[in-house]
Enzyme design. Structure first.
Site, mmCIF file in Angstrom:
data_model
loop_
_atom_site.group_PDB
_atom_site.id
_atom_site.type_symbol
_atom_site.label_atom_id
_atom_site.label_comp_id
_atom_site.label_asym_id
_atom_site.label_seq_id
_atom_site.Cartn_x
_atom_site.Cartn_y
_atom_site.Cartn_z
ATOM 1 N N ASN A 121 -29.185 -10.311 28.315
ATOM 2 C CA ASN A 121 -27.799 -9.416 28.330
ATOM 3 C C ASN A 121 -27.266 -8.931 26.774
ATOM 4 O OD1 ASN A 121 -25.302 -8.116 28.850
ATOM 5 N ND2 ASN A 121 -24.265 -9.862 29.480
ATOM 6 N N LYS A 123 -24.936 -7.161 25.877
ATOM 7 C CA LYS A 123 -23.849 -6.725 25.978
ATOM 8 C C LYS A 123 -23.617 -5.402 25.165
ATOM 9 C CE LYS A 123 -22.198 -11.585 26.911
ATOM 10 N NZ LYS A 123 -21.480 -12.494 26.937
ATOM 11 N N HIS A 178 -19.865 -9.185 36.183
ATOM 12 C CA HIS A 178 -19.912 -9.862 34.964
ATOM 13 C C HIS A 178 -18.359 -10.266 34.720
ATOM 14 C CE1 HIS A 178 -20.050 -11.752 31.077
ATOM 15 N NE2 HIS A 178 -21.249 -11.721 31.374
ATOM 16 N N GLU A 229 -22.161 -18.001 36.643
ATOM 17 C CA GLU A 229 -21.541 -18.072 35.126
ATOM 18 C C GLU A 229 -20.057 -18.320 35.063
ATOM 19 O OE1 GLU A 229 -23.812 -15.119 32.370
ATOM 20 O OE2 GLU A 229 -22.591 -14.165 33.130
ATOM 21 N N GLY A 270 -20.275 -17.482 26.121
ATOM 22 C CA GLY A 270 -19.917 -17.262 24.495
ATOM 23 C C GLY A 270 -19.320 -18.418 23.731
ATOM 24 N N SER A 297 -23.768 -19.858 27.574
ATOM 25 C CA SER A 297 -24.306 -20.481 26.380
ATOM 26 C C SER A 297 -25.705 -21.347 26.525
ATOM 27 C CB SER A 297 -23.161 -21.757 26.076
ATOM 28 O OG SER A 297 -22.070 -21.103 25.620
ATOM 29 N N GLY A 354 -26.780 -14.384 27.070
ATOM 30 C CA GLY A 354 -26.132 -13.427 26.474
ATOM 31 C C GLY A 354 -26.306 -13.301 24.787
ATOM 32 N N GLY A 355 -25.482 -14.266 24.005
ATOM 33 C CA GLY A 355 -25.513 -14.334 22.594
ATOM 34 C C GLY A 355 -26.795 -14.524 22.136
#
Ligand code: PGA
Length: 222
Positions: free
Chosen positions: A9, A11, A99, A148, A154, A185, A206-207
């Site tokens: 993702n 983002k 989300h 999630e 994050g 994470s 994500g990150g």
């Protein structure tokens, strides 16, 4: 062996130039990875980059699927600023729905998420429906869920693999046969602790997906 879904993702990150660099790095890093086997990779870029990603994956023969990060709760019509499910389907096979960032920042209610899910399924998009705990409302027809927990997103503070597995088990009791992903994470260091659990069939990243090298390492380690 179960099939694993590894979903990136991206983002609200990456300009076109940055995306081109990410894609080139991805291609280089993937040279040693077999994507025909038990791992399915899905990338969810911003809408502005879907066309670029699609062309790149086709031209480079990369077996990677695309997903949207959002979709309109409406069909075509006078809805300025929206992208509908039929339009998204021209580029993607999947779509993230529910989300927590959208629930919180864009006030997406269960009712809105239900409409988005229905329109997606009607247009042959597979929703990856994100839920925050095992009690979250799940619309009919959803086959992929991403657990999630908000505290883990994050934060560098993932849920424990044991708890993720327990939640996934509860979710499977509600939705027999669904694929349950864990997100929050996830990194190349911890991915296998989640994917090795019986009830977890993949991850939503994500990150750690923003660097192509780290994302491919997650794919390798999953
Ligand atoms: P994170 O985000 O990997 O940066 O925690 C996950 C997500 O929001 O899908």
């Amino acid at each position: 062996m179960k099939k694993l879904l590894i979903v990136a993702n991206l983002k609200c990150y990456k300009t076109e130039i940055e995306a081109k660099e990410w894609l080139e790095n991805l291609k280089t890093e993937l040279e040693t990875v077999d994507l025909t086997g038990e791992k399915e990779v899905i990338v969810c870029p911003p809408f502005t980059l879907l066309s670029l990603f699609k062309t790149f994956f086709v031209e480079n023969n990369l077996n990677i699927k695309l997903g949207g990060q959002n979709v309109s709760q409406f069909g075509e019509g006078a809805f300025t600023g929206e992208v509908n499910a039929k339009q998204l389907k021209e580029f993607a096979d999947f779509v993230l729905i529910g989300h927590s960032e959208r629930r919180t920042n864009f006030n997406e209610t269960n009712e809105i998420l239900l409409q988005k899910t229905k329109l997606s399924i009607d247009n042959s998009l597979t929703p990856i429906f994100c839920i925050q705990d095992s009690t979250t409302n799940i619309p009919e027809g959803v086959t992929i869920l991403a657990y999630e927990p908000v505290f883990a997103i994050g934060s560098g503070n993932p849920d424990t693999p044991e708890n993720a597995n327990d939640v996934a088990k509860e979710l499977l009791e509600r939705k027999t046969g669904a694929n349950i992903l864990y997100g929050g994470s996830v990194s190349s260091q911890n991915v296998n602790s989640f994917t090795s659990k019986d009830n977890v069939s993949g991850v939503l990243v994500g990150g750690a997906s923003l660097e192509a090298k780290e994302f491919v390492q997650i794919v390798k380690n999953a």
